[in-house]
Each structure stands twice: as structure tokens, then as C-alpha cells.
Design an enzyme around this catalytic site. Structure first.
Site, PDB file in Angstrom:
ATOM      1  CB  ILE A   1     -93.321  44.204  11.122  1.00 43.51           C
ATOM      2  CG1 ILE A   1     -93.945  42.831  11.394  1.00 43.51           C
ATOM      3  CG2 ILE A   1     -91.804  44.150  11.328  1.00 43.51           C
ATOM      4  CD1 ILE A   1     -93.651  42.232  12.756  1.00 43.51           C
ATOM      5  CG  HIS A   2     -93.334  50.035  13.959  1.00 41.89           C
ATOM      6  ND1 HIS A   2     -94.275  49.344  14.674  1.00 41.89           N
ATOM      7  CD2 HIS A   2     -92.796  50.924  14.828  1.00 41.89           C
ATOM      8  CE1 HIS A   2     -94.308  49.802  15.920  1.00 41.89           C
ATOM      9  NE2 HIS A   2     -93.419  50.754  16.041  1.00 41.89           N
ATOM     10  NE  ARG A   3     -90.063  48.711  18.974  1.00 43.11           N
ATOM     11  CZ  ARG A   3     -91.275  49.138  19.367  1.00 43.11           C
ATOM     12  NH1 ARG A   3     -92.297  48.352  19.394  1.00 43.11           N
ATOM     13  NH2 ARG A   3     -91.421  50.377  19.739  1.00 43.11           N
TER      14      ARG A   3
END
Ligand code: UD1
Ligand code: UDP
Length: 360
Positions: free
Chosen positions: A204-206
């Protein structure tokens, strides 16, 4: 003919690698221009080393910063290089700030542009990537659409037929070229003490997920619940952007196995043996689909609708109960979908199109 390959971030290096290899094998006059958007070893150099890519001829070392500032630094830096180098064509891949700035620099100097992975749309203009894709597509001379769906989108936006080429996605080429090598060269499961099919893999990095404290908390709650319900470890190789927010917001992560971002070969191994992948990454949605691993995407939309259509992926948003519900559904499915992203020859086709099939 002189070809410049622009890269700036982890996914661009992975997806451009097969094109660079193809150009090299044909002895073409080409080089890499790295913007330096990603600079940490684990997001950058490790991929050059593993994929045995030539060093970038230029690295602009723009680093991190406010989006306008970062984009401006790339634009100015690329323009300078293009003025010195007199290239015939610039290739850029995907939807990052490096892509939009690189493409703009080239078109303003009337240099031809090829956009690899053209025609993806989430229809969510609050995402920086959506704006970057639209601008890049509308500036490009050669639009390499990975699928017929992407081609249709581009035609719908008035892009002339003759500029669009359906090639498949080079991520398939990268997987086919590296899957077997990865098996022999990394031992990620052993290193992390994991059993095949015995863990969930998370990335998860958005920006829209990790910069929004409430959304990030909700995601972490959902991930905790998934681990608890299935009694399996949840392994999260964490992007530095997300790690920064976890520290800043002081978020609880004890129930998860947070590890540093892993190299490409290790990540391919972790993906291939995961029970299921939970992600907001574009490339990871594609890789899960290609590797026949079920995927749940923690977003409200995706620019990879092909994965939903073939049944490899479900959207869950970020509400914990929905994340669990979609995980249950995906775990109940048979992993027998088709790969909609091509046959692993996208890079060959792209090189043939830009060189007009002339000898190198
Ligand atoms: C960028 C892309 C995103 C892509 C992702 C791939 C944009 C707008 N975003 O997001 O589309 O999915 O790359 O991973 O172009 N940082 C480091 N080391 C680095 C790079 C960044 O620690 O090498 C940290 C910095 O704190 C930085 C933050 O990550 O402020 C965000 O970096 P940035 O390049 O702005 O965006 P990404 O989140 O990496
Ligand atoms: N990846 C990797 N190590 C990791 C996480 C991802 O090698 O710890 C690779 C993954 O195999 C894929 C690419 O990075 O090819 C995806 O990049 P990312 O998720 O950062 O960007 P996006 O695709 O969302 O733009």
C-alpha cells in the site's frame, strides 16, 4: 536513430527493462535518462543490478518534494539533456511525475514521444497519476496500449487510430524473462520464515490511501482483521512513503509483518507463493493476475479493469468489513483466469514499431 529511455521510479525500471534489453540486443543507439525521482537503493539501484541494466547516462537527481517543484525540476533537467543529445525519440512508461515532465520536455522541443502503457484511466482526477497519464497520452506520437480496452479509451478521447498500437504490457515480458531466474536467485520465503500459501502479501503506497490518516487507519484495521480471521501472517514490504506516514501519524502496525521493500526477484517469489495479495499498486494488480494469484485492491477504482473482467481481482475500497468480505470472495474463486496483458512480446513489438523494422 537515437533513442532516450526516461525512467524515474521502481515500476518504470521494471517495465522498461525488457525494452532496454531488446534495444541493447539489437545494438541500437540508446541510453537511459534517470530523473532520480526514486533514489533509495531498495527502490532504484537494486533493480538495475538484478535486471543487469546499463547505468543511466544521466541522473538528474531531482529527489522528493512538492509535486509542482519535483515536476518542474524534471522538466528543466530533461530539457537540458535533450538539447545536448539531439534524440530522435523519447520513450517513457506509465504515469508518474517523471513521465509527465519527461514527455512535456520532449514535445516542446518537437522530439517524438512514445508512451508505453498508454490508455489507462481510473476516471478519478484526484489521483496525480490520472492527470499524468492523460497529459502523456495526448502529447505522445506513439501510444503503446497494453490491451484493446486501452486502445478503445484512447480512440474515445479522439486520438487518431494510426498513433495507437496494441502491444501487450511489458510487465508480462519482465515476468517471463525473470520468473525462473528469480526462483534460483532469491530465497525470500525462507528468509522471512514463510510457507507457500501460508501468508497474505500487502503493498500500500498510493498517495490517496497513505496521506489520508483516516483512510490509512481503516486499511490497517482491515489488514489486521484479515490476518486474524484466516490466522495467517500479513507481510507488508513497506514503501518509504507509507513508512513515513505511519511514523508521522503514529499508527499501530503490530499485527502486521512490516519489512523493508524487497528486491524484484524476492518480490516475484513472495507474490507467486502468497495465499492472496492485497494492494493499491498498479503493477502488483497486473502481476497477481499474470501469476495466477488472487488479488484484492484497496481502492475505489482501478485503471486495470481487465483484472476485474477476467476475475483475478476485486475492488474493496478501504472499509475493514469490505476488505474482509472481498478477501473471502476471492479466496473462494478458482485461480483459472486468462492473462489479458499479452504474450510477453510487447517489448519486441514496441522496438519494431519505433525503429520501423530497420536494421540496428
Ligand atoms: C511514485 C509515483 C506513483 C508510483 C510510485 C511507485 C507520482 C506522483 N507518484 O510515488 O505513481 O506508484 O512512485 O513506487 O509520480 N521516498 C524515499 N525514497 C525514494 C523515493 C521516495 O524515501 O527513493 C519517500 C520520500 O519521503 C518521498 C515519498 O517517498 O517524499 C514520496 O515519493 P514520490 O516520488 O513523491 O512518490 P511515490 O510515493 O514514490
Ligand atoms: N516491487 C518490488 N519490491 C517490492 C514491491 C514492489 O520489486 O517490495 C515491484 C513489483 O514487482 C512491481 C513494481 O515494483 O513490478 C510495482 O511498483 P509500485 O507498486 O511501487 O508502483 P505502481 O505499479 O503502483 O506504480
Amino acid at each position: 536513430m537515437k533513442i532516450i529511455i526516461i525512467v524515474g521510479t521502481r515500476p518504470e525500471i521494471v517495465k522498461m527493462a525488457p525494452i532496454i534489453k531488446e534495444l541493447e540486443s539489437q545494438g541500437r543507439d540508446c541510453f537511459i535518462l534517470h530523473t532520480g525521482q526514486h533514489y533509495s537503493y531498495s527502490l532504484d539501484k537494486v533493480f538495475f543490478e538484478q535486471l543487469e541494466l546499463p547505468l543511466a547516462k544521466y541522473n538528474l537527481e531531482v529527489g522528493s518534494g512538492l509535486p509542482g517543484e519535483q515536476t518542474a525540476r524534471i522538466l528543466t533537467g530533461v530539457e537540458k539533456v535533450l538539447q545536448t543529445e539531439k534524440a530522435d525519440i523519447v520513450l517513457a512508461e506509465g504515469d508518474t511525475n517523471s513521465v509527465v515532465a519527461g514527455v512535456l520536455a520532449a514535445v516542446k522541443l518537437h522530439i517524438k514521444v512514445g508512451h508505453v502503457e498508454a490508455g489507462l484511466r481510473s476516471y478519478d482526477r484526484s489521483m496525480p497519476e490520472e492527470i499524468n497519464r492523460i497529459v502523456a497520452d495526448h502529447c505522445a506520437d506513439f501510444l503503446f496500449a497494453p490491451t484493446p480496452t486501452a486502445r478503445k479509451i484512447l480512440r474515445g478521447e479522439g486520438i487518431p487510430e494510426e498513433k495507437i498500437f496494441v502491444t501487450g504490457n511489458t510487465i508480462v515480458d519482465a515476468i517471463y524473462q525473470n520468473r525462473e531466474i528469480a526462483k534460483g536467485r532469491a530465497n525470500a520465503l525462507k528468509t522471512l520464515g514463510l510457507k507457500p500459501q501460508g501468508y497474505f502479501l500487502v503493498t500500500i503506497h498510493r498517495q490517496e490511501n497513505v496521506d489520508d490518516q483516516a483512510r490509512f487507519i481503516s486499511i490497517l484495521e482491515g489488514l489486521n482483521s484479515v490476518g486474524a480471521e484466516f490466522d495467517l501472517p500479513v507481510v507488508y514490504p513497506i514503501h518509504p512513503h507509507s513508512q513515513k506516514r505511519i511514523t508521522e501519524f503514529n499508527l499501530p502496525t503490530k499485527a502486521l509483518r512490516l519489512v523493508e521493500p524487497v528486491d524484484y526477484f524476492s518480490f516475484l517469489q513472495l507474490e507467486s507463493s502468497a495465499r492472496l495479495i492485497l494492494t493499491d499498486s498498479g503493477g502488483v494488480q497486473e502481476e497477481a493476475c499474470i501469476l495466477s494469484v488472487p488479488c484484492v485492491t484497496l481502492r475505489d477504482n482501478t485503471e486495470r479493469p481487465e483484472t476485474l473482467e477476467v476475475g483475478s481481482n476485486l475492488l474493496a475500497g478501504v472499509a475493514p468489513e469490505r476488505i474482509i468480505e472481498q478477501t473471502r470472495v476471492m479466496l473462494g474463486r478458482q485461480n483459472k483466469w486468462r492473462n489479458p496483458f499479452g504474450d510477453g512480446t510487447a517489448s519486441k513489438r514496441i522496438v519494431e514499431i519505433i525503429t520501423g523494422g530497420e536494421d540496428g
